[in-house]
Scaffold this active site. Structure first.
Site, PDB file in Angstrom:
ATOM      1  N   LYS A  20      -6.012  -2.999  12.374  1.00  0.00           N
ATOM      2  CA  LYS A  20      -5.245  -2.772  13.614  1.00  0.00           C
ATOM      3  C   LYS A  20      -6.076  -2.072  14.695  1.00  0.00           C
ATOM      4  O   LYS A  20      -5.918  -2.362  15.875  1.00  0.00           O
ATOM      5  CB  LYS A  20      -3.982  -1.966  13.310  1.00  0.00           C
ATOM      6  CG  LYS A  20      -2.955  -2.762  12.514  1.00  0.00           C
ATOM      7  CD  LYS A  20      -1.709  -1.952  12.234  1.00  0.00           C
ATOM      8  CE  LYS A  20      -0.787  -2.694  11.286  1.00  0.00           C
ATOM      9  NZ  LYS A  20       0.426  -1.946  10.953  1.00  0.00           N
ATOM     10  N   ASN A  51      -0.952  -4.771  16.578  1.00  0.00           N
ATOM     11  CA  ASN A  51      -0.522  -5.583  15.430  1.00  0.00           C
ATOM     12  C   ASN A  51      -0.062  -6.973  15.841  1.00  0.00           C
ATOM     13  O   ASN A  51       0.442  -7.723  15.006  1.00  0.00           O
ATOM     14  CB  ASN A  51       0.554  -4.880  14.599  1.00  0.00           C
ATOM     15  CG  ASN A  51       1.872  -4.790  15.316  1.00  0.00           C
ATOM     16  OD1 ASN A  51       1.914  -4.794  16.541  1.00  0.00           O
ATOM     17  ND2 ASN A  51       2.961  -4.699  14.574  1.00  0.00           N
ATOM     18  N   LYS A  85      -7.630  14.574  10.486  1.00  0.00           N
ATOM     19  CA  LYS A  85      -7.020  13.360  11.036  1.00  0.00           C
ATOM     20  C   LYS A  85      -5.680  13.694  11.688  1.00  0.00           C
ATOM     21  O   LYS A  85      -5.318  13.118  12.721  1.00  0.00           O
ATOM     22  CB  LYS A  85      -6.809  12.330   9.925  1.00  0.00           C
ATOM     23  CG  LYS A  85      -8.049  11.611   9.533  1.00  0.00           C
ATOM     24  CD  LYS A  85      -7.665  10.226   9.008  1.00  0.00           C
ATOM     25  CE  LYS A  85      -8.461   9.844   7.805  1.00  0.00           C
ATOM     26  NZ  LYS A  85      -7.903   8.714   7.070  1.00  0.00           N
TER      27      LYS A  85
HETATM   28  P1  NAP Z   1      -3.918   3.893   6.130  1.00  0.00           P
HETATM   29  O1  NAP Z   1      -4.296   3.755   7.557  1.00  0.00           O
HETATM   30  O2  NAP Z   1      -4.871   3.472   5.064  1.00  0.00           O
HETATM   31  O3  NAP Z   1      -3.505   5.458   5.925  1.00  0.00           O
HETATM   32  C1  NAP Z   1      -3.257   5.937   4.624  1.00  0.00           C
HETATM   33  C2  NAP Z   1      -2.574   7.294   4.681  1.00  0.00           C
HETATM   34  O4  NAP Z   1      -2.232   7.663   3.340  1.00  0.00           O
HETATM   35  C3  NAP Z   1      -3.449   8.415   5.237  1.00  0.00           C
HETATM   36  O5  NAP Z   1      -2.647   9.376   5.875  1.00  0.00           O
HETATM   37  C4  NAP Z   1      -4.062   8.976   3.936  1.00  0.00           C
HETATM   38  O6  NAP Z   1      -4.453  10.326   4.030  1.00  0.00           O
HETATM   39  C5  NAP Z   1      -2.868   8.885   3.014  1.00  0.00           C
HETATM   40  N1  NAP Z   1      -3.294   8.916   1.606  1.00  0.00           N
HETATM   41  C6  NAP Z   1      -3.935   7.925   0.943  1.00  0.00           C
HETATM   42  N2  NAP Z   1      -4.175   8.317  -0.326  1.00  0.00           N
HETATM   43  C7  NAP Z   1      -3.681   9.574  -0.454  1.00  0.00           C
HETATM   44  C8  NAP Z   1      -3.622  10.530  -1.521  1.00  0.00           C
HETATM   45  N3  NAP Z   1      -4.136  10.255  -2.738  1.00  0.00           N
HETATM   46  N4  NAP Z   1      -3.021  11.721  -1.294  1.00  0.00           N
HETATM   47  C9  NAP Z   1      -2.498  12.020  -0.074  1.00  0.00           C
HETATM   48  N5  NAP Z   1      -2.526  11.160   0.985  1.00  0.00           N
HETATM   49  C10 NAP Z   1      -3.112   9.954   0.799  1.00  0.00           C
HETATM   50  O7  NAP Z   1      -2.575   3.075   5.789  1.00  0.00           O
HETATM   51  P2  NAP Z   1      -1.422   2.680   6.831  1.00  0.00           P
HETATM   52  O8  NAP Z   1      -1.757   1.374   7.463  1.00  0.00           O
HETATM   53  O9  NAP Z   1      -1.174   3.866   7.663  1.00  0.00           O
HETATM   54  O10 NAP Z   1      -0.184   2.387   5.831  1.00  0.00           O
HETATM   55  C11 NAP Z   1       0.521   3.446   5.198  1.00  0.00           C
HETATM   56  C12 NAP Z   1       1.794   2.883   4.564  1.00  0.00           C
HETATM   57  O11 NAP Z   1       2.690   2.412   5.582  1.00  0.00           O
HETATM   58  C13 NAP Z   1       1.583   1.681   3.635  1.00  0.00           C
HETATM   59  O12 NAP Z   1       2.436   1.825   2.522  1.00  0.00           O
HETATM   60  C14 NAP Z   1       2.015   0.490   4.479  1.00  0.00           C
HETATM   61  O13 NAP Z   1       2.486  -0.577   3.684  1.00  0.00           O
HETATM   62  C15 NAP Z   1       3.152   1.113   5.260  1.00  0.00           C
HETATM   63  N6  NAP Z   1       3.467   0.396   6.518  1.00  0.00           N
HETATM   64  C16 NAP Z   1       4.706  -0.130   6.672  1.00  0.00           C
HETATM   65  C17 NAP Z   1       5.052  -0.788   7.830  1.00  0.00           C
HETATM   66  C18 NAP Z   1       6.429  -1.365   7.975  1.00  0.00           C
HETATM   67  O14 NAP Z   1       6.654  -2.167   8.901  1.00  0.00           O
HETATM   68  N7  NAP Z   1       7.365  -0.975   7.133  1.00  0.00           N
HETATM   69  C19 NAP Z   1       4.123  -0.916   8.870  1.00  0.00           C
HETATM   70  C20 NAP Z   1       2.850  -0.351   8.705  1.00  0.00           C
HETATM   71  C21 NAP Z   1       2.528   0.300   7.511  1.00  0.00           C
HETATM   72  P3  NAP Z   1      -5.985  10.711   4.442  1.00  0.00           P
HETATM   73  O15 NAP Z   1      -6.011  10.664   5.948  1.00  0.00           O
HETATM   74  O16 NAP Z   1      -6.165  12.077   3.891  1.00  0.00           O
HETATM   75  O17 NAP Z   1      -6.877   9.684   3.817  1.00  0.00           O
END
Ligand code: NAP
Length: 260
Positions: free
Chosen positions: A67, A88, A158
């Site tokens: 994105k 997106n 972040k």
């Molecule tokens: P991303 O950019 O990869 O961000 C991941 C996030 O999760 C970061 O804040 C990361 O923290 C945290 N994280 C990962 N592993 C962790 C751990 N072991 N302990 C604590 N925090 C952890 O992913 P994203 O695109 O934001 O997506 C996040 C979620 O939202 C996914 O489940 C996705 O499917 C969902 N989503 C849903 C929609 C919808 O329309 N419903 C739309 C978009 C996304 P750090 O910064 O510390 O790495």
């Protein structure tokens, strides 16, 4: 008959529900289109987008992890995409230019307001996570004038970056998970931990009987954070399915029903 060509691009992409949702909207609007999934290797994003456009593509949805790169690739973007620094949905214009939008935030707000009759105005909001999904929804949440937003993330830097982008637009602060010290009206879980059937370690004091929790994850049933909030008596607990459909609805309008 010539069908318009759309696709969703990401890595991984097999789980994406965008084709079925966009094809259902198209059917109900009497629009003929093809919609496919494109699995894209990480280094190849920009050239894959250009190839899709060159082969007659009309628009693309973008999902994780592209994105932010999609935002950088666009010639023009909507104001909400500029706020999110993420895109997106990309529309390919007749003159060959690319126009990008970010619809995750409006999807979240519309799901809360229209499907759950929940207003964010004057609410204490906790946003857990500071990745792409969290940054995509900040601007639209702030537009609804919550009384505060606390951003809690494993990597504090972040969360601080996110705070600095939006600090002029509302009452925003940053916390570690363990230092969260009061209950919130609305908790939005935007980490990817639910996908691994896990949850962040959070203090119980953040939940009370008025708490509404939305886990952005979808297709995972009742996730660990949803179970945890329910066990502590949260008033409403939902997953990200409604948000997913609402962000797709907004992207569909951007593709087919709005002027550039
Ligand atoms: P991303 O950019 O990869 O961000 C991941 C996030 O999760 C970061 O804040 C990361 O923290 C945290 N994280 C990962 N592993 C962790 C751990 N072991 N302990 C604590 N925090 C952890 O992913 P994203 O695109 O934001 O997506 C996040 C979620 O939202 C996914 O489940 C996705 O499917 C969902 N989503 C849903 C929609 C919808 O329309 N419903 C739309 C978009 C996304 P750090 O910064 O510390 O790495």
């Amino acid at each position: 008959m010539s069908y318009k060509k759309y696709a969703v691009i990401g890595n991984p992409i097999a789980h994406s529900r965008s084709p079925e949702i966009h094809l259902a909207f198209a059917k109900s609007c009497g629009i003929d289109l093809n919609y496919e999934k494109i699995q894209c290797e990480i280094p190849d994003f920009e050239k894959t987008v250009k190839a899709f456009q060159k082969n007659g593509g009309n628009g693309l949805n973008i999902t994780s992890p592209f994105k932010n790169r999609a935002f950088l690739l666009c010639d023009e973007t909507t104001v909400r995409a500029q706020m999110a620094r993420a895109v997106n949905a990309i529309k390919f214009e007749d003159d060959g230019s690319t126009f990008g939008d970010a619809t995750d935030g409006v999807g979240l707000v519309n799901d809360l307001q229209n499907n759950h009759q929940y207003s964010i105005k004057n609410k204490r909001v906790l946003l857990i996570g500071a990745g792409g999904a969290a940054s995509s929804v900040m601007g639209d949440i702030l537009d609804e004038q919550p009384s505060e937003i606390v951003i809690a993330n494993r990597t504090i830097e972040k969360a601080l970056d996110l705070e600095s982008i939006f600090e002029d637009l509302g009452n925003i602060s940053v916390s570690s998970f363990e230092n969260l010290d009061h209950a919130f009206d609305l908790i939005i879980h935007a980490t990817s931990l639910s996908l691994q059937n896990q949850k962040p370690e959070l203090p119980e004091c953040i939940i009370n009987q008025a708490t509404f929790l939305l886990d952005m994850t979808y297709n995972c049933g009742v996730t660990p954070i949803m179970q945890w909030a329910q066990s502590l008596g949260a008033s409403t607990v939902i997953d990200g399915e409604g948000m997913l459909i609402e962000q797709a609805r907004a992207a569909f309008v951007f593709f087919h029903l709005s002027k550039s």
